[in-house]
Design a protein around this motif. Structure first.
Motif, PDB file in Angstrom:
ATOM      1  N   TYR A 201      -7.501 -24.824  59.951  1.00 17.06           N
ATOM      2  CA  TYR A 201      -7.594 -24.437  61.355  1.00 17.06           C
ATOM      3  C   TYR A 201      -8.589 -25.329  62.074  1.00 17.06           C
ATOM      4  O   TYR A 201      -9.733 -25.482  61.648  1.00 17.06           O
ATOM      5  CB  TYR A 201      -8.031 -22.976  61.435  1.00 17.06           C
TER       6      TYR A 201
ATOM      7  N   GLY B 290       0.555 -19.929  61.996  1.00 12.70           N
ATOM      8  CA  GLY B 290       1.679 -19.320  61.290  1.00 12.70           C
ATOM      9  C   GLY B 290       1.756 -19.873  59.879  1.00 12.70           C
ATOM     10  O   GLY B 290       0.963 -20.730  59.473  1.00 12.70           O
TER      11      GLY B 290
ATOM     12  N   ASP C 167      -4.431 -24.856  71.831  1.00 13.60           N
ATOM     13  CA  ASP C 167      -2.981 -25.034  71.751  1.00 13.60           C
ATOM     14  C   ASP C 167      -2.480 -25.159  70.307  1.00 13.60           C
ATOM     15  O   ASP C 167      -1.316 -25.435  70.079  1.00 13.60           O
ATOM     16  CB  ASP C 167      -2.550 -26.265  72.546  1.00 13.60           C
ATOM     17  N   GLU C 168      -3.352 -24.907  69.344  1.00 22.27           N
ATOM     18  CA  GLU C 168      -2.991 -25.081  67.944  1.00 22.27           C
ATOM     19  C   GLU C 168      -1.932 -24.071  67.510  1.00 22.27           C
ATOM     20  O   GLU C 168      -2.031 -22.884  67.806  1.00 22.27           O
ATOM     21  CB  GLU C 168      -4.235 -24.923  67.064  1.00 22.27           C
ATOM     22  N   GLU C 169      -0.930 -24.576  66.811  1.00 22.60           N
ATOM     23  CA  GLU C 169       0.130 -23.720  66.299  1.00 22.60           C
ATOM     24  C   GLU C 169      -0.348 -23.028  65.030  1.00 22.60           C
ATOM     25  O   GLU C 169      -0.851 -23.659  64.114  1.00 22.60           O
ATOM     26  CB  GLU C 169       1.377 -24.551  65.996  1.00 22.60           C
TER      27      GLU C 169
ATOM     28  N   GLU D 215       8.173 -26.231  59.051  1.00 19.65           N
ATOM     29  CA  GLU D 215       7.990 -25.439  60.258  1.00 19.65           C
ATOM     30  C   GLU D 215       7.333 -24.131  59.899  1.00 19.65           C
ATOM     31  O   GLU D 215       7.597 -23.553  58.855  1.00 19.65           O
ATOM     32  CB  GLU D 215       9.347 -25.165  60.915  1.00 19.65           C
ATOM     33  N   ARG D 216       6.486 -23.663  60.760  1.00 25.74           N
ATOM     34  CA  ARG D 216       5.863 -22.366  60.562  1.00 25.74           C
ATOM     35  C   ARG D 216       6.902 -21.318  60.949  1.00 25.74           C
ATOM     36  O   ARG D 216       7.422 -21.344  62.062  1.00 25.74           O
ATOM     37  CB  ARG D 216       4.604 -22.263  61.405  1.00 25.74           C
TER      38      ARG D 216
ATOM     39  N   LEU E 215       8.607 -16.417  63.893  1.00 26.07           N
ATOM     40  CA  LEU E 215       8.320 -17.449  64.898  1.00 26.07           C
ATOM     41  C   LEU E 215       9.577 -18.205  65.265  1.00 26.07           C
ATOM     42  O   LEU E 215      10.514 -18.275  64.567  1.00 26.07           O
ATOM     43  CB  LEU E 215       7.274 -18.427  64.368  1.00 26.07           C
TER      44      LEU E 215
ATOM     45  N   SER F 108      -2.970 -18.574  58.372  1.00 31.40           N
ATOM     46  CA  SER F 108      -2.186 -19.719  58.827  1.00 31.40           C
ATOM     47  C   SER F 108      -2.187 -20.802  57.755  1.00 31.40           C
ATOM     48  O   SER F 108      -3.182 -20.998  57.061  1.00 31.40           O
ATOM     49  CB  SER F 108      -2.786 -20.276  60.123  1.00 31.40           C
TER      50      SER F 108
ATOM     51  N   ALA G 130       4.380 -15.313  61.495  1.00 30.89           N
ATOM     52  CA  ALA G 130       2.964 -15.019  61.742  1.00 30.89           C
ATOM     53  C   ALA G 130       2.639 -13.747  60.970  1.00 30.89           C
ATOM     54  O   ALA G 130       3.369 -12.757  61.067  1.00 30.89           O
ATOM     55  CB  ALA G 130       2.698 -14.826  63.229  1.00 30.89           C
TER      56      ALA G 130
END
Length: 181
Positions: A143, A152, A148-150, A22-23, A181, A139, A26
């Motif tokens: 990328y 972090g 809608d890209e998450e 999980e990210r 986050l 991130s 940020a």
């Protein structure tokens, strides 16, 4: 499904990648530099801000080409540090460190995996004349540019991301920003 006997077998459908990671944070740098100046500081002047902890020696320096992030030692040896996965001018820079490099070890790069970090530039509309004009965010992963890209950083990449973005922030006279986050 895969039907090797048939000439018109259905095309495989891209499955979303499943990850247990999980990210968690940020990390970004807001700057009063124009976006093109922020980008130049990141890419053209990388040798001035790249963390010494990631180099083989104090005399080494880093260079960014279109395909590789390279370290040149005092002896003139050229060491590939990372592969440039993506380099869209004034938009995104994605690097995938090589296993065995200091950067690769800190990111936990293994033979069977390809870890990467993306640095994304956003031009900001300042609310006042003194407001920030650009934002650089780091991130985990490559990328894709989807709205809608998450974004972090994964927990295990947080140390290296802070090291890189902290050095960049000091170079341009800004502060590293952190948001859980």
């Amino acid at each position: 499904m895969h039907y090797p006997m048939f000439s018109h077998a259905p095309e495989p459908v891209d499955q979303p990648q499943q990850t247990n990671e999980e990210r968690t944070v940020a990390l970004y740098v807001e700057s009063t530099l124009e976006p093109h100046e922020s980008w130049a500081a990141l890419t053209e002047y990388i040798h001035l801000w790249w963390p010494r902890q990631l180099l083989q020696s104090e005399e080494s320096h880093i260079d960014l080409s279109t395909e590789l992030l390279l370290e040149e030692t005092a002896d003139g040896d050229i060491i590939p540090v990372a592969r440039v996965v993506q380099h869209e001018n004034e938009d995104v820079l994605t690097i995938a460190p090589y296993q065995g490099t200091r950067l690769g070890r800190l990111m936990g790069v293994a033979e069977e995996s390809e870890e990467s970090l993306s640095i994304i530039l956003d031009a900001l509309a300042p609310e006042t004349a003194e407001g920030p004009l650009s934002l650089l965010e780091i991130s985990s992963g490559t990328y894709a540019g989807r709205e809608d890209e998450e974004l972090g950083i994964y927990e295990e990449q947080e140390e290296i991301a802070e090291l890189l973005m902290g050095a960049y922030a000091r170079f341009i006279g800004a502060e590293l920003q952190r948001e859980e986050l």
